[in-house]
Structure formats: structure tokens, C-alpha cells
Design a protein around this motif. Structure first.
Motif, PDB file in Angstrom:
ATOM      1  N   ASP A  18       0.326  -1.131  -0.158  1.00 42.51           N
ATOM      2  CA  ASP A  18      -0.319  -0.117  -0.018  1.00 42.51           C
ATOM      3  C   ASP A  18       0.600   1.382   0.196  1.00 42.51           C
ATOM      4  OD1 ASP A  18      -2.622   0.897  -0.176  1.00 42.51           O
ATOM      5  OD2 ASP A  18      -2.812   1.291   2.305  1.00 42.51           O
ATOM      6  N   THR A  55      -3.266  -3.391  -3.570  1.00 44.05           N
ATOM      7  CA  THR A  55      -4.170  -3.170  -3.042  1.00 44.05           C
ATOM      8  C   THR A  55      -4.928  -2.126  -3.289  1.00 44.05           C
ATOM      9  OG1 THR A  55      -2.759  -1.189  -1.889  1.00 44.05           O
ATOM     10  CG2 THR A  55      -2.458  -3.282  -0.376  1.00 44.05           C
ATOM     11  N   THR A  81      -7.134  -5.775   2.873  1.00 44.50           N
ATOM     12  CA  THR A  81      -6.791  -3.987   2.063  1.00 44.50           C
ATOM     13  C   THR A  81      -7.846  -3.029   1.138  1.00 44.50           C
ATOM     14  OG1 THR A  81      -5.084  -4.505   3.447  1.00 44.50           O
ATOM     15  CG2 THR A  81      -5.190  -2.368   1.986  1.00 44.50           C
ATOM     16  N   LYS A  85     -10.297  -0.123   1.769  1.00 45.79           N
ATOM     17  CA  LYS A  85     -10.896   0.810   0.852  1.00 45.79           C
ATOM     18  C   LYS A  85     -11.881   1.058  -0.376  1.00 45.79           C
ATOM     19  CE  LYS A  85      -6.441   2.337  -0.644  1.00 45.79           C
ATOM     20  NZ  LYS A  85      -5.134   1.666  -1.490  1.00 45.79           N
ATOM     21  N   GLU A  88     -14.627   2.384   2.332  1.00 46.24           N
ATOM     22  CA  GLU A  88     -14.588   3.257   3.025  1.00 46.24           C
ATOM     23  C   GLU A  88     -14.450   4.747   1.559  1.00 46.24           C
ATOM     24  OE1 GLU A  88     -10.393   2.906   4.567  1.00 46.24           O
ATOM     25  OE2 GLU A  88     -11.555   2.527   6.754  1.00 46.24           O
ATOM     26  N   SER A  89     -14.277   4.364   0.194  1.00 43.96           N
ATOM     27  CA  SER A  89     -14.472   5.267  -0.703  1.00 43.96           C
ATOM     28  C   SER A  89     -15.887   5.208  -1.272  1.00 43.96           C
ATOM     29  CB  SER A  89     -13.323   4.846  -1.741  1.00 43.96           C
ATOM     30  OG  SER A  89     -14.131   3.487  -2.207  1.00 43.96           O
TER      31      SER A  89
END
Length: 263
Positions: A18, A55, A81, A85, A88-89
């Protein structure tokens, strides 16, 4: 399944991918020129598959430039991971799954407009690289784009010979045999594998893929120089680096390179 899967997983366990695109300026060049070489080839109507997605760097970069982006990676912790993401995005056209580049068993024939293989070639011997080529060709639609990132043997070895910290060690007879004859790393011969532009193009031809371009993305002979330069000095170097990445006559001296084909 790749024959050295355990070693690949061990290599990446505890070593975060990442943010690797920002580890150093030389690392960032690989990502910058990969995107540059793909400019204009990915359309907003395309389904894109990335094999070796880690990631999700390229996934998030291309999310608003394509219809759908699916990532596949061998490491479940990379996929964990990436999924975190994505959640969350709130990006809706991204997804990812665990998979093996040598056997994309969950991917249907002719199902993607663009197939990006941006990592597996670094870790596979010749016969298994051929399996990946075959799988990438299988899942790509006729008329689609297939791209393969790889490490060059000559460019990598030449870079080691001029790198300040290594030139007391290189060249040597063992490395001549491992890199030049066996196409594998001299220190981790079961983990990193090297090739040359002509070999990559030959495998592509076997799979009825047509080369569009085969160009360098960074150059190991510049690695320390590039990393140690001020930003102002690097901007003076950039036009030379641009030219080296535009000309196939320079590709064999690259550290990393990208072969782009059509099916």
C-alpha cells in the motif's frame, strides 16, 4: 497454481504494498509511465481486469475512467486492504477477489475489454509466464487490450553494476549464470524472474496477441541518481527519461517495462 506460491506469499507478508508508488522517485516512475503507456487505451465503456492488483492503486486511478474495474491478487491480505478501501471510498464500480494468475478459474472467457497483468511476471518462471499469457488472452474479448509488466534481465544487471552500493559485488560469474543464462535473481532465484522484450513478444505471438508497444517504465541504471536528485534537477533529467520510455530501442535497458498488445 504457481510453483513458488509459498515463497511469493512469504515475500509480501509484512511488506506493505500500500503506497509503494511513493516509496521513492524511481518507484514512482514505474507507476507514472505505466499509466502513460496506457493512455487512450482504456475507455469509459470498458470492463477492466487487473491481475496482481495488490491494494488497489491502479483500480482507484482508473475507477472513473472505465465502466467496471475488477482486481485479482494472490494475497488475501492485499484483497482485504483493497476491499476496506473500496468500502470506505464508496466507489461502486470497483471489486476485487483472491486469485492465481496462472489459473483464473473464476473469470469467464472473453469477459473483459482490458486485461492488465502488472506484477505476476516478476515472480514466475518462463513456463508459468506462458500460462499467465494464455489466461489473460482467454479472458480478454476479441479486439481488447492486454498489457504485461515485467523485469528485464540486462537492464537490471547493468543497473546493479553501476549502482554505488553494489558495484563492488557486480559483475560476478554467479550472477552472469543466474541472470543472463537462467533468467532468475542471483540472491532469490526462486522468487524473482527476469526476461527480455523479445521473449515477451514471442510469447504474446504464440497466444495470437498483436504487439502495440513494448516500452520501459523505469531504468535501474538511473535509480540512485534519480532518487538523490533535487526536484529541480530531476525536471532537467525528465525529458531524457521521457525519450528513453518512448523508444523501444531503449526497452532492453529498462529495469521495468510494459508490453501492450491487442487480441
Amino acid at each position: 497454481m504457481s510453483s513458488n506460491q509459498e515463497k511469493i506469499v512469504e515475500c509480501y507478508t509484512g511488506n506493505s504494498e500500500d503506497g509503494r508508488q511513493n516509496y521513492s522517485r524511481n518507484d514512482s516512475l514505474e507507476f507514472y509511465y505505466t499509466k502513460k503507456h496506457l493512455d487512450g487505451l482504456i475507455k469509459n465503456t470498458d470492463r477492466v481486469l487487473e491481475i496482481g492488483c495488490a491494494t488497489g492503486y491502479y483500480g482507484f486511478y482508473y475507477a472513473d475512467k472505465c465502466k467496471e474495474y475488477v482486481g485479482v491478487d494472490l494475497m488475501d491480505f492485499h484483497i482485504d486492504t483493497f476491499n476496506k478501501k473500496i468500502r470506505e471510498s464508496g466507489v461502486k464500480n470497483l471489486s476485487c477477489q483472491v486469485g492465481d494468475a496462472t489459473d483464473l478459474e473464476n473469470i469467464a472467457n472473453d469477459s473483459f475489454d482490458v486485461v492488465l497483468c502488472l506484477g505476476p511476471m516478476y515472480h514466475l518462471p518462463l513456463e508459468e509466464r506462458k500460462l499467465v499469457f494464455a489466461e489473460c488472452s482467454r479472458v480478454c474479448k476479441t479486439g481488447g487490450i492486454v498489457a504485461f509488466a515485467y523485469i528485464t534481465s540486462i537492464g537490471t544487471y547493468a543497473g546493479a553494476c553501476v549502482y554505488d552500493d553494489w558495484r563492488k559485488t557486480y559483475p560476478n560469474e554467479k550472477t552472469n549464470d543466474y541472470i543472463l543464462n537462467k533468467g532468475t535473481d542471483d540472491e532469490r532465484p526462486e522468487l524473482f524472474f527476469f526476461t527480455m522484450p523479445e521473449e515477451m513478444e514471442s510469447i504474446a505471438k504464440e497466444q495470437k496477441l498483436t504487439k502495440i508497444k513494448n516500452l520501459g517504465t523505469n531504468f535501474m541504471c538511473f535509480m540512485k541518481i534519480v532518487n538523490d536528485m533535487t526536484d529541480e534537477r530531476f525536471e532537467v533529467l525528465r525529458p531524457l527519461h521521457d525519450k528513453m520510455c518512448e523508444h523501444e530501442s531503449c526497452t532492453g535497458m529498462a529495469g521495468h517495462a510494459l508490453l501492450v498488445c491487442s487480441k
